[in-house]
Enzyme design. Sequence first.
Site, PDB file in Angstrom:
ATOM      1  N   GLU A   5     -34.480  57.767 -90.696  1.00 49.53           N
ATOM      2  CA  GLU A   5     -35.433  56.680 -90.971  1.00 49.53           C
ATOM      3  C   GLU A   5     -36.598  56.584 -89.976  1.00 49.53           C
ATOM      4  O   GLU A   5     -36.781  55.557 -89.325  1.00 49.53           O
ATOM      5  CB  GLU A   5     -34.666  55.346 -91.020  1.00 49.53           C
ATOM      6  CG  GLU A   5     -33.564  55.365 -92.059  1.00 49.53           C
ATOM      7  CD  GLU A   5     -32.718  54.103 -92.088  1.00 49.53           C
ATOM      8  OE1 GLU A   5     -32.845  53.267 -91.185  1.00 49.53           O
ATOM      9  OE2 GLU A   5     -31.913  53.960 -93.018  1.00 49.53           O
ATOM     10  N   GLU A  47     -26.210  58.894 -99.161  1.00 51.43           N
ATOM     11  CA  GLU A  47     -25.641  57.537 -99.032  1.00 51.43           C
ATOM     12  C   GLU A  47     -25.755  56.825-100.379  1.00 51.43           C
ATOM     13  O   GLU A  47     -26.444  55.826-100.512  1.00 51.43           O
ATOM     14  CB  GLU A  47     -26.393  56.745 -97.955  1.00 51.43           C
ATOM     15  CG  GLU A  47     -26.423  57.429 -96.607  1.00 51.43           C
ATOM     16  CD  GLU A  47     -27.052  56.586 -95.498  1.00 51.43           C
ATOM     17  OE1 GLU A  47     -27.136  55.357 -95.625  1.00 51.43           O
ATOM     18  OE2 GLU A  47     -27.473  57.194 -94.500  1.00 51.43           O
TER      19      GLU A  47
END
Length: 360
Positions: free
Chosen positions: A156, A264
């Site tokens: 991220e 995920e």
Amino acid sequence: MKLKISIITCLIFVFQITISNGQETIPSLKEKYNKFFPLGVAMGEKHLQRQDTVLVPYHFSSITAENDMKPSRTIASENKFTFERGDALVDFAKKHGLLVRGHTLVWYNQTDDWFYENDEGELLSKNELFKRMKSYIKAVLDHYRGDVYAWDVVNEAISDESDLFYREDIKWFQIGGPEYIEMAFRYAREADPDVKLFYNDYDLINPKKRDKAYKMLKELLEKGVPIDGVGMQGHWTLEDVNKENLGKAIDLFSSLGLEVQITELDISVYPYYHNMDRSTLPKEIKPYTPELASKLAEKYKEVFELLRAKKDKITGVTFWGVADNKTWLSNYVVKGRTDYPLLFDKDYNPKKAFYSIMDF
Ligand code: GLA
């Protein structure tokens, strides 16, 4: 006679336990997906309990540590490593012949403040931070060498804001500038020439964020930065993911020569939530009605049809959790808002969504 009846009752009981503990009557996900890609699941201490430990090896061929390999769990202070929880997951994986994905080395979240500070509590200089990053990455990769086949090296780094490219409000960027991304990959490759190195991020089906990730990865690869793959986290909702945006993103990343993994995966039944003002999100809990179960099943069917069609570009698909009883989505986006994003319900029964991805 009485004894005979109670022996029979006992045998029936043992038989029932065997069936309900195991998944024998249910087709195995990993067998069905054998010729497509490995299916994985995120696990933590809370999953090292009876039902999860039976279900996981039956349906999945790989695991990711949900939290136990993040910096806040693996290092307590400089040179004081706390690998015990991650090690327990690796032991579980070894016992059952499962692959392990490492998650994650460099992330602005779940990394304790001391990591960026000196003994006086002052922020490190860029050189000092990179030195610490290097020795941290080396220690973790050394520890898990041969046990973990791929690492989410940087998690991220890209901003959700339209006028910003990188997340700039984080210590990694504030001290290291964008160079921290490149250096993390270089240090990881130096520490382990064989492990696969991934960039991992969410909302990469969103064209704006996808294009930023594409640009960043392209430039890094052109500079010779060692990156093997991109992890598209998933964390989708019924309303945002579709064949078109998912297919486009997979094609783009793969055109860079990168492996693509969905790392995920969970599909929330609530509206899109990334980078939204939390106070505007609906708080009302949706009941899990047959209609909702069907909607989720349809969405999973669509997603997996696309993933199967792109199997040559995909090297793994990992669900973010085993069953709905322990999903982060029920506690994080809106606290206490029960969500139903996985293939198994809160009692570990396969949902309609499970069968929708097995029906081909
Ligand atoms: C991000 C992180 C994961 C996890 C999820 C929420 O996607 O990469 O490690 O924290 O958020 O559970």
